[in-house]
Design a protein around this motif. Sequence first.
Motif, mmCIF file in Angstrom:
data_model
loop_
_atom_site.group_PDB
_atom_site.id
_atom_site.type_symbol
_atom_site.label_atom_id
_atom_site.label_comp_id
_atom_site.label_asym_id
_atom_site.label_seq_id
_atom_site.Cartn_x
_atom_site.Cartn_y
_atom_site.Cartn_z
ATOM 1 N N PRO A 33 1.850 -9.967 11.406
ATOM 2 C CA PRO A 33 1.183 -8.941 12.339
ATOM 3 C C PRO A 33 1.610 -7.791 11.158
ATOM 4 C CG PRO A 33 2.193 -10.031 13.947
ATOM 5 C CD PRO A 33 2.400 -10.703 13.017
ATOM 6 N N GLN A 34 3.045 -8.245 11.049
ATOM 7 C CA GLN A 34 3.020 -7.313 9.667
ATOM 8 C C GLN A 34 2.589 -7.039 7.749
ATOM 9 O OE1 GLN A 34 6.011 -8.607 11.408
ATOM 10 N NE2 GLN A 34 5.244 -7.612 13.178
ATOM 11 N N ALA A 35 1.786 -8.217 7.557
ATOM 12 C CA ALA A 35 1.389 -8.135 6.244
ATOM 13 C C ALA A 35 -0.026 -7.362 6.547
ATOM 14 C CB ALA A 35 0.946 -9.840 6.321
ATOM 15 N N ASP A 36 0.300 -6.107 5.830
ATOM 16 C CA ASP A 36 -1.133 -5.480 6.142
ATOM 17 C C ASP A 36 -2.377 -5.914 5.350
ATOM 18 O OD1 ASP A 36 0.136 -3.100 7.155
ATOM 19 O OD2 ASP A 36 0.779 -2.247 4.839
ATOM 20 N N GLY A 37 -2.509 -6.761 4.656
ATOM 21 C CA GLY A 37 -3.980 -7.313 3.880
ATOM 22 C C GLY A 37 -4.658 -8.720 5.065
ATOM 23 N N THR A 69 -4.286 -9.008 8.218
ATOM 24 C CA THR A 69 -4.478 -7.828 9.330
ATOM 25 C C THR A 69 -5.847 -7.366 9.108
ATOM 26 O OG1 THR A 69 -2.909 -6.435 8.854
ATOM 27 C CG2 THR A 69 -2.888 -7.661 10.694
ATOM 28 N N ALA A 70 -5.669 -6.673 7.956
ATOM 29 C CA ALA A 70 -7.062 -5.763 7.413
ATOM 30 C C ALA A 70 -8.594 -6.712 7.371
ATOM 31 C CB ALA A 70 -6.906 -5.068 5.978
ATOM 32 N N ARG A 113 -11.604 -6.331 9.003
ATOM 33 C CA ARG A 113 -13.072 -6.513 8.672
ATOM 34 C C ARG A 113 -13.938 -7.186 9.336
ATOM 35 N NH1 ARG A 113 -11.070 -4.730 3.775
ATOM 36 N NH2 ARG A 113 -11.177 -7.246 3.153
ATOM 37 N N LEU A 137 -9.773 -9.154 14.704
ATOM 38 C CA LEU A 137 -8.690 -8.754 14.881
ATOM 39 C C LEU A 137 -8.289 -9.228 15.678
ATOM 40 C CD1 LEU A 137 -6.026 -7.757 13.059
ATOM 41 C CD2 LEU A 137 -6.743 -6.046 13.872
#
Length: 376
Positions: free
Chosen positions: A240-244, A246-247, A251, A255
């Motif tokens: 969950p800390q990986a922004d890529g 989760t984005a 999209r 999520l």
Amino acid sequence: MIVAIVITGLSVGGAEVMLLQLLERLDRARFQPHVFSLTTVGEIGPRIAALGIPVEALGLRTGAPNPLRLWHLARRLRAIRADVVHTWLYHADLLGSVAARWAGIRAVAWGIHHSNLDPSLNKRSTLAVARLCARLSTRWPRRIALCSEAAMRSHIAFGYDAGKMEVIPNGFDLARFQPDPQAGVRLRAELGLPDDTPLIGLVGRLDPQKNHGGFLVAMGMLHRRLPLARFVLAGRGVDPQADGITALAARSGILDACHLLGYRADMPNIMAALDVLVSSSHGEAFGNVIGEAMACGVPCVVTDVGVSAHIVGDTGLVVPAGDPAALANAVQTLIEQPATEKAHRAQAARARIAVLFEIGVVVRRYERFYEDVARA
């Protein structure tokens, strides 16, 4: 026979796990292994050391190998009186061979665990090392072990010496990876899900070749048809800390339906809990996660890259790479199949791994490989 293994690093990955499985079963009455990591001991190093096998890390920095560290490796290879030096992965093939030559050791074998050399999916530095190795392959290694026919074809096309190549597939421990009806109960309870929730999984580190984005797009399509389905992603960098990641999930509109587990040490439990394992990769030399899931009796949907279709056979479904609609349709087919067909696929998947890729058979092939390298 003293076999020095030189590997780029010992973090969790397909090649590194395969090395661990090999060392767990190597005939120690005939072979004395000694492992050198060019970088760190990672997560796999302590597990190898627990087998009573020496593990040394050189601490080389990526992109800036220190000649003094390589000279130290050469001295260590000479000190242990290595009969064979087996290098794993491109950087180790190159730098390990340099150290072996400085140590006066000519019985060198290379190990290749990669198949897709597409410039858009590989670092320029990796391709540069592979290109240099291709030029040196006619002179430096006595033999080259590759994990699949696909890897052999792509490296021959890249300029590697075809006459030195031997395909030794990865193997699977059927005692460790096996069907476990309670695994699904445990994982769903951990995730706070009902026992009948369909679980579709992708297991692999966050890497362009694994195509997590394509998986999430496909599962977004599937979720509109099967809103109760949930998607389990496990592997280094998938958290969950990986922004890529989760984005990408946001999209795709899923999520809230995704469970990003990151690296897990209990991979057999994760595998056995799934209803379907998906490999959405753009390229795979040999998809270890496919065989692990099949050994657990889990059917797989895979893209037609590397030898993924060969591993699956007729026990799962194969779709073109880069076609999320086909991926979604195939997963839906497996999720909605009758219980009797699910049971048949589960049995057939495990049986196929037992016949073609049982780890004991693969280890015996490596033992013959080392003997051939020493004699050559």
